[in-house]
Design a protein around this motif. Structure first.
Motif, PDB file in Angstrom:
ATOM      1  N   PRO A 152     -30.879   2.993 -16.143  1.00 23.69           N
ATOM      2  CA  PRO A 152     -30.181   4.146 -15.573  1.00 23.69           C
ATOM      3  C   PRO A 152     -28.845   3.789 -14.936  1.00 23.69           C
ATOM      4  O   PRO A 152     -27.995   4.650 -14.748  1.00 23.69           O
ATOM      5  CB  PRO A 152     -31.167   4.664 -14.522  1.00 23.69           C
ATOM      6  N   ALA A 153     -28.652   2.516 -14.579  1.00 27.64           N
ATOM      7  CA  ALA A 153     -27.403   2.070 -13.952  1.00 27.64           C
ATOM      8  C   ALA A 153     -27.312   0.560 -14.077  1.00 27.64           C
ATOM      9  O   ALA A 153     -28.277  -0.110 -14.472  1.00 27.64           O
ATOM     10  CB  ALA A 153     -27.364   2.485 -12.476  1.00 27.64           C
ATOM     11  N   MET A 181     -35.952   1.057  -8.802  1.00 28.33           N
ATOM     12  CA  MET A 181     -36.583   2.055  -9.670  1.00 28.33           C
ATOM     13  C   MET A 181     -37.700   1.438 -10.497  1.00 28.33           C
ATOM     14  O   MET A 181     -37.534   0.347 -11.054  1.00 28.33           O
ATOM     15  CB  MET A 181     -35.524   2.668 -10.603  1.00 28.33           C
ATOM     16  N   ARG A 182     -38.816   2.167 -10.582  1.00 24.72           N
ATOM     17  CA  ARG A 182     -39.953   1.759 -11.409  1.00 24.72           C
ATOM     18  C   ARG A 182     -39.879   2.582 -12.702  1.00 24.72           C
ATOM     19  O   ARG A 182     -40.113   3.794 -12.691  1.00 24.72           O
ATOM     20  CB  ARG A 182     -41.263   1.997 -10.671  1.00 24.72           C
ATOM     21  N   HIS A 197     -27.044  -3.288 -17.973  1.00 20.28           N
ATOM     22  CA  HIS A 197     -25.951  -2.327 -17.835  1.00 20.28           C
ATOM     23  C   HIS A 197     -26.456  -0.925 -18.144  1.00 20.28           C
ATOM     24  O   HIS A 197     -27.437  -0.745 -18.889  1.00 20.28           O
ATOM     25  CB  HIS A 197     -24.796  -2.709 -18.764  1.00 20.28           C
ATOM     26  N   ALA A 198     -25.804   0.055 -17.553  1.00 19.88           N
ATOM     27  CA  ALA A 198     -26.222   1.444 -17.722  1.00 19.88           C
ATOM     28  C   ALA A 198     -26.285   1.811 -19.199  1.00 19.88           C
ATOM     29  O   ALA A 198     -25.367   1.518 -19.970  1.00 19.88           O
ATOM     30  CB  ALA A 198     -25.248   2.359 -16.988  1.00 19.88           C
ATOM     31  N   GLY A 199     -27.417   2.441 -19.608  1.00 18.94           N
ATOM     32  CA  GLY A 199     -27.604   2.856 -20.995  1.00 18.94           C
ATOM     33  C   GLY A 199     -28.188   1.795 -21.900  1.00 18.94           C
ATOM     34  O   GLY A 199     -28.527   2.085 -23.060  1.00 18.94           O
ATOM     35  N   SER A 250     -33.393  -2.864 -10.133  1.00 23.92           N
ATOM     36  CA  SER A 250     -32.608  -2.500  -8.950  1.00 23.92           C
ATOM     37  C   SER A 250     -31.168  -2.250  -9.369  1.00 23.92           C
ATOM     38  O   SER A 250     -30.631  -2.930 -10.237  1.00 23.92           O
ATOM     39  CB  SER A 250     -32.651  -3.616  -7.907  1.00 23.92           C
ATOM     40  N   ALA A 251     -30.567  -1.250  -8.731  1.00 28.37           N
ATOM     41  CA  ALA A 251     -29.149  -0.974  -8.934  1.00 28.37           C
ATOM     42  C   ALA A 251     -28.371  -1.482  -7.727  1.00 28.37           C
ATOM     43  O   ALA A 251     -28.934  -1.723  -6.661  1.00 28.37           O
ATOM     44  CB  ALA A 251     -28.924   0.524  -9.130  1.00 28.37           C
ATOM     45  N   HIS A 252     -27.075  -1.641  -7.902  1.00 25.31           N
ATOM     46  CA  HIS A 252     -26.249  -2.207  -6.845  1.00 25.31           C
ATOM     47  C   HIS A 252     -25.514  -1.141  -6.049  1.00 25.31           C
ATOM     48  O   HIS A 252     -24.653  -1.454  -5.246  1.00 25.31           O
ATOM     49  CB  HIS A 252     -25.221  -3.178  -7.447  1.00 25.31           C
TER      50      HIS A 252
END
Length: 377
Positions: free
Chosen positions: A178-179, A79-80, A101-103, A204-206
Motif C-alpha cells: 500500500p505504500a 499493516m497486516r 515500494h507502493a503498488g 510498515s510504512a515510513h
C-alpha cells in the motif's frame, strides 16, 4: 725562629666561648621545634573539629511522581496484509527485512478457483441481460405481464452485482504494497491454505514514524492527558535518552489484561530504529506540572519514620538539622512537601557523622540528580 708557647690559661677563654655558642644554638633549635609542634597541634585540632562533607542544592520538580512503564517500539503505520478470499498461496515474492515500494506485488494465491467463479458470474450476468432484452420485446407485444418483466430486470441486476463482487474478490487475491516501507514479518509460506482475512505479511510504512506501545493501570491512566511529555530509553541504545509525547490513550481496557493501551510518539528517533525493540518509559503527568515540590538526593535523608524525616542544611560553615515531610520517593530523588526550599544546600555524603550545629568543611558541591530534567518540566 722563636716559638711562643701558649699556656693553658690562654686557651680557656676560647673554649668557654664555643660552649656558650653551642648552648645558644641548641636553645634556639628547641624553641623553633616547640613552636612548630604547637602550630601543628593547633592546626590538627582545628581540622579535627570540622567534618568534611559533600553538599547538593535542593531543586524544584513535579508535584506527582513520574509514571514508569515498559513498552515496545512499533511503526505507527504497521499493516497486516491478507487475502480477501480463501485459497492456496501460489507465491510470496518478498522476505522479512526487504524494502518494498507502493503498488509492488508481494504475494498471490492460486487463481484457478477465483477465475472459474469469475467466468461463471460473467456468464450468468450475460444470460440475465439477454433474458431481460427478450422480455422487453415480449412486454411491448403484450405477451408477458409487467410483473414478469420486473422479475427479469431484478434477475439481471442481481447477476451484475454478483459479477462485480467476484471481480472485487479477484482483485484482492493478490497482495500489493500500500505504500513504501519494509516487510516486518512473514506469517505464511507458499502452498499453505489460508482462510480469508488471515494475515500473511506485516509491512510498515515510513509515513508517520515510530511509536512506543505500552499498557497502564487505571490509577496511572487517570493522571495523564494527550500531549504529556515522555522520556524513552532503549536497551539497544544504552545511554541515549529519547524524547516523546503521549499521542494516544485507549478509551477501554484490554479484556485479557485489564490494562489500558497507550502510545508515545517518538521525536527524532534514531535512523536504524526497528519495530520490536524494548523500551523503558517515563511519563510526566500534567497534574504534576501544575505545582512543584522540593527534590533532594536520597542520600541527604539521615533518618525517617513514615513521612517524617531529617536532613542537614548548610548554614555558612555549620550544618543545621532540620525536620522535613516526605511526599514520595522518585528515581529523581526524594520529593518533600515541607521543610526545605529550592536552592538551599543540604549535606549528602557525611551527613551520618553530623550532629546539629556541627562545623563542616565542604569538599564539593553538586546539584541534585536530574536537576536539569526537573527544571525543564
Amino acid at each position: 725562629m722563636t716559638h711562643i708557647r701558649r699556656s693553658p690559661l690562654m686557651q680557656r677563654p676560647t673554649t668557654r666561648t664555643a660552649v656558650a655558642i653551642t648552648a645558644l644554638a641548641v636553645i634556639v633549635l628547641l624553641t623553633y621545634a616547640l613552636a612548630l609542634t604547637g602550630c601543628s597541634s593547633s592546626a590538627a585540632g582545628s581540622a579535627a573539629n570540622h567534618t568534611a562533607v559533600h553538599v547538593a542544592a535542593a531543586t524544584a520538580g513535579p508535584a506527582t511522581p513520574a509514571i514508569l512503564s515498559n513498552g515496545v517500539v512499533a511503526n505507527k503505520d504497521e499493516m497486516r496484509l491478507s487475502f480477501k478470499v480463501a485459497g492456496v498461496i501460489k507465491s510470496i515474492h518478498v522476505e522479512e527485512g526487504e524494502t518494498v515500494h507502493a503498488g509492488e506485488r508481494l504475494a498471490e494465491i492460486e487463481q484457478t478457483e477465483i477465475n472459474a467463479q469469475l467466468e461463471q458470474a460473467r456468464a450468468l450476468a450475460e444470460k440475465a441481460q439477454r433474458d431481460l432484452a427478450r422480455g422487453e420485446r415480449l412486454y411491448a407485444d403484450e405477451v408477458i405481464s409487467l410483473e414478469q418483466l420486473q422479475d427479469l430486470r431484478t434477475a439481471a441486476a442481481t447477476a451484475r452485482a454478483q459479477l462485480q463482487g467476484v471481480q472485487f474478490n479477484r482483485g484482492y487475491s493478490v497482495i500489493t504494497a500500500p505504500a513504501d516501507g519494509v516487510v516486518l514479518r512473514k506469517l505464511a509460506q507458499e502452498r499453505e491454505l489460508v482462510p480469508a482475512g488471515q494475515a500473511v505479511l506485516v509491512v510498515s510504512a515510513h509515513g508517520r514514524g515510530y511509536v512506543v506501545r505500552a499498557a497502564l493501570a487505571d490509577r496511572e491512566l487517570v493522571q495523564l492527558q494527550l500531549g504529556d511529555p515522555a522520556e524513552v530509553r532503549l536497551d539497544a541504545y544504552a545511554g541515549r535518552l529519547l524524547q516523546g509525547t503521549l499521542s494516544e490513550i485507549a478509551g477501554a481496557a484490554d479484556e485479557k489484561t485489564g490494562l489500558f493501551p497507550v502510545e508515545v510518539r517518538l521525536e527524532s528517533p534514531p535512523g536504524a530504529l526497528a519495530s520490536g525493540l524494548v523500551a523503558k518509559l517515563r511519563l510526566a503527568p500534567a497534574a504534576g506540572r501544575a505545582r512543584t515540590l522540593t527534590y533532594l538526593p536520597i542520600s541527604a535523608v539521615v533518618e525517617g519514620s513514615g513521612d517524617a524525616a531529617s536532613v542537614f542544611v548548610v548554614d555558612g560553615t555549620r550544618a543545621r538539622r532540620r525536620a522535613v515531610r516526605v511526599a514520595f520517593i522518585d528515581p529523581s530523588g526524594v520529593a518533600l512537601a515541607a521543610g526545605v526550599a529550592p536552592g538551599e544546600r543540604v549535606v549528602t555524603d557525611g551527613a551520618l557523622y553530623l550532629e546539629d550545629n556541627d562545623p563542616v568543611d565542604i569538599v564539593s558541591s553538586a546539584a541534585a540528580p536530574r536537576e536539569a530534567d526537573l527544571a525543564a518540566r
